[in-house]
Design a protein around this motif. Structure first.
Motif, PDB file in Angstrom:
ATOM      1  N   ASP A  25     -53.444   7.650  11.094  1.00  0.00           N
ATOM      2  CA  ASP A  25     -54.469   6.873  10.391  1.00  0.00           C
ATOM      3  C   ASP A  25     -54.336   7.042   8.876  1.00  0.00           C
ATOM      4  OD1 ASP A  25     -56.870   5.251  10.191  1.00  0.00           O
ATOM      5  OD2 ASP A  25     -57.886   7.111   9.616  1.00  0.00           O
ATOM      6  N   ALA A  26     -54.107   8.278   8.428  1.00  0.00           N
ATOM      7  CA  ALA A  26     -53.943   8.530   6.986  1.00  0.00           C
ATOM      8  C   ALA A  26     -52.709   7.809   6.454  1.00  0.00           C
ATOM      9  CB  ALA A  26     -53.847  10.022   6.713  1.00  0.00           C
ATOM     10  N   GLN A  27     -51.644   7.764   7.244  1.00  0.00           N
ATOM     11  CA  GLN A  27     -50.434   7.069   6.817  1.00  0.00           C
ATOM     12  C   GLN A  27     -50.697   5.571   6.660  1.00  0.00           C
ATOM     13  OE1 GLN A  27     -46.841   8.152   9.057  1.00  0.00           O
ATOM     14  NE2 GLN A  27     -47.875  10.057   9.659  1.00  0.00           N
ATOM     15  N   ARG A  28     -51.433   4.994   7.602  1.00  0.00           N
ATOM     16  CA  ARG A  28     -51.730   3.559   7.514  1.00  0.00           C
ATOM     17  C   ARG A  28     -52.675   3.254   6.351  1.00  0.00           C
ATOM     18  NH1 ARG A  28     -50.915   3.882  13.049  1.00  0.00           N
ATOM     19  NH2 ARG A  28     -49.238   2.499  13.684  1.00  0.00           N
ATOM     20  N   ARG A  29     -53.657   4.109   6.126  1.00  0.00           N
ATOM     21  CA  ARG A  29     -54.567   3.889   4.998  1.00  0.00           C
ATOM     22  C   ARG A  29     -53.830   4.026   3.675  1.00  0.00           C
ATOM     23  NH1 ARG A  29     -58.981   7.584   4.773  1.00  0.00           N
ATOM     24  NH2 ARG A  29     -57.765   8.979   6.066  1.00  0.00           N
ATOM     25  N   PHE A  30     -52.896   4.976   3.587  1.00  0.00           N
ATOM     26  CA  PHE A  30     -52.084   5.165   2.389  1.00  0.00           C
ATOM     27  C   PHE A  30     -51.273   3.896   2.101  1.00  0.00           C
ATOM     28  CE2 PHE A  30     -47.924   6.316   0.609  1.00  0.00           C
ATOM     29  CZ  PHE A  30     -48.302   6.941  -0.562  1.00  0.00           C
ATOM     30  N   ALA A  38     -52.453  -0.053  -5.530  1.00  0.00           N
ATOM     31  CA  ALA A  38     -52.676   1.297  -6.042  1.00  0.00           C
ATOM     32  C   ALA A  38     -51.334   1.982  -6.292  1.00  0.00           C
ATOM     33  CB  ALA A  38     -53.495   2.115  -5.041  1.00  0.00           C
ATOM     34  N   SER A  39     -51.325   2.898  -7.241  1.00  0.00           N
ATOM     35  CA  SER A  39     -50.129   3.704  -7.461  1.00  0.00           C
ATOM     36  C   SER A  39     -50.019   4.718  -6.330  1.00  0.00           C
ATOM     37  CB  SER A  39     -50.218   4.425  -8.805  1.00  0.00           C
ATOM     38  OG  SER A  39     -51.218   5.430  -8.746  1.00  0.00           O
ATOM     39  N   VAL A  40     -48.887   5.391  -6.256  1.00  0.00           N
ATOM     40  CA  VAL A  40     -48.695   6.399  -5.206  1.00  0.00           C
ATOM     41  C   VAL A  40     -49.737   7.498  -5.347  1.00  0.00           C
ATOM     42  CG1 VAL A  40     -47.084   8.103  -4.262  1.00  0.00           C
ATOM     43  CG2 VAL A  40     -46.239   5.866  -4.991  1.00  0.00           C
ATOM     44  N   SER A  41     -49.997   7.930  -6.571  1.00  0.00           N
ATOM     45  CA  SER A  41     -51.004   8.970  -6.794  1.00  0.00           C
ATOM     46  C   SER A  41     -52.392   8.507  -6.369  1.00  0.00           C
ATOM     47  CB  SER A  41     -51.046   9.379  -8.266  1.00  0.00           C
ATOM     48  OG  SER A  41     -49.825   9.958  -8.638  1.00  0.00           O
ATOM     49  N   GLU A  42     -52.762   7.278  -6.728  1.00  0.00           N
ATOM     50  CA  GLU A  42     -54.076   6.753  -6.355  1.00  0.00           C
ATOM     51  C   GLU A  42     -54.207   6.592  -4.847  1.00  0.00           C
ATOM     52  OE1 GLU A  42     -55.006   4.012 -10.302  1.00  0.00           O
ATOM     53  OE2 GLU A  42     -53.873   3.167  -8.635  1.00  0.00           O
ATOM     54  N   ALA A  43     -53.147   6.113  -4.212  1.00  0.00           N
ATOM     55  CA  ALA A  43     -53.184   5.924  -2.763  1.00  0.00           C
ATOM     56  C   ALA A  43     -53.292   7.261  -2.044  1.00  0.00           C
ATOM     57  CB  ALA A  43     -51.941   5.169  -2.299  1.00  0.00           C
ATOM     58  N   ALA A  44     -52.568   8.263  -2.526  1.00  0.00           N
ATOM     59  CA  ALA A  44     -52.645   9.594  -1.916  1.00  0.00           C
ATOM     60  C   ALA A  44     -54.038  10.183  -2.111  1.00  0.00           C
ATOM     61  CB  ALA A  44     -51.578  10.510  -2.509  1.00  0.00           C
ATOM     62  N   ARG A  45     -54.588   9.998  -3.304  1.00  0.00           N
ATOM     63  CA  ARG A  45     -55.935  10.494  -3.575  1.00  0.00           C
ATOM     64  C   ARG A  45     -56.963   9.825  -2.665  1.00  0.00           C
ATOM     65  NH1 ARG A  45     -56.501   9.008  -8.841  1.00  0.00           N
ATOM     66  NH2 ARG A  45     -54.584  10.051  -9.381  1.00  0.00           N
ATOM     67  N   VAL A  47     -56.640   9.004   0.367  1.00  0.00           N
ATOM     68  CA  VAL A  47     -56.621   9.610   1.708  1.00  0.00           C
ATOM     69  C   VAL A  47     -56.748  11.129   1.625  1.00  0.00           C
ATOM     70  CG1 VAL A  47     -55.370   7.714   2.784  1.00  0.00           C
ATOM     71  CG2 VAL A  47     -54.095   9.626   1.826  1.00  0.00           C
ATOM     72  N   HIS A  48     -57.110  11.630   0.444  1.00  0.00           N
ATOM     73  CA  HIS A  48     -57.362  13.060   0.203  1.00  0.00           C
ATOM     74  C   HIS A  48     -56.124  13.926   0.441  1.00  0.00           C
ATOM     75  CE1 HIS A  48     -61.514  11.904  -0.161  1.00  0.00           C
ATOM     76  NE2 HIS A  48     -61.467  11.363   1.035  1.00  0.00           N
ATOM     77  N   LEU A  49     -54.968  13.397   0.034  1.00  0.00           N
ATOM     78  CA  LEU A  49     -53.714  14.144   0.127  1.00  0.00           C
ATOM     79  C   LEU A  49     -52.991  14.006  -1.209  1.00  0.00           C
ATOM     80  CD1 LEU A  49     -52.927  13.008   3.728  1.00  0.00           C
ATOM     81  CD2 LEU A  49     -53.402  15.348   3.043  1.00  0.00           C
ATOM     82  N   SER A  50     -51.857  14.663  -1.344  1.00  0.00           N
ATOM     83  CA  SER A  50     -51.189  14.668  -2.640  1.00  0.00           C
ATOM     84  C   SER A  50     -49.974  13.746  -2.670  1.00  0.00           C
ATOM     85  CB  SER A  50     -50.744  16.087  -3.014  1.00  0.00           C
ATOM     86  OG  SER A  50     -49.652  16.477  -2.211  1.00  0.00           O
TER      87      SER A  50
END
Length: 141
Positions: A25-30, A38-45, A47-50
């Protein structure tokens, strides 16, 4: 509206089950966040990951589908500025976002929404520049 092609991929399998890790689910939301622009940093943020763990997941064995979805989502996001300038999508000079819409946990489409947060960030940046200009002119006197 059908599910975008970039959201149809096989998530990277996980050896350990972690509720706070890169779940399917986190991978799909990312990937959906990347598709929104979104940038990679924003997308990771989101989903509460880095960002670092996202890149590690992308390069992991079995991550080819995730990497392809990542690239396809970013390619899709590059087409979004054309939507922003399309007739009927202007919100008084405020940028627009392509927001995923879900029903019972499934993606059913996307909606255009005004991006007031971006507008507020730009206004805050302008305010800081004005304050710097005032402070600089006060020091010169």
């Amino acid at each position: 509206m059908d599910t975008p092609d970039f959201l149809v991929f096989t998530p990277v399998p996980s050896k350990r089950r972690r509720a706070d890790g890169w779940t399917p689910d986190a991978q799909r939301r990312f990937v959906a966040e990347l598709g929104r622009g979104a940038s990679v940093s924003e997308a990771a943020r989101a989903v509460h990951l880095s960002r670092q763990t996202a890149h590690a997941l992308r390069s992991r064995s079995g991550g080819e589908g995730f990497a392809a979805a990542w690239d396809a989502a970013q390619a899709f996001a590059r087409t979004l500025p054309r939507l922003k300038n399309a007739p009927g999508t202007s919100f008084g000079g405020v940028d627009t976002l392509l927001v995923p819409r879900t029903y019972r946990g499934r993606l059913i489409g996307f909606a255009l929404r005004p991006d007031y947060q971006h507008a507020n960030r730009q206004l805050f940046r302008l305010d800081r520049l004005c304050e710097k200009g005032r402070a600089g002119s006060g020091d010169a006197r």
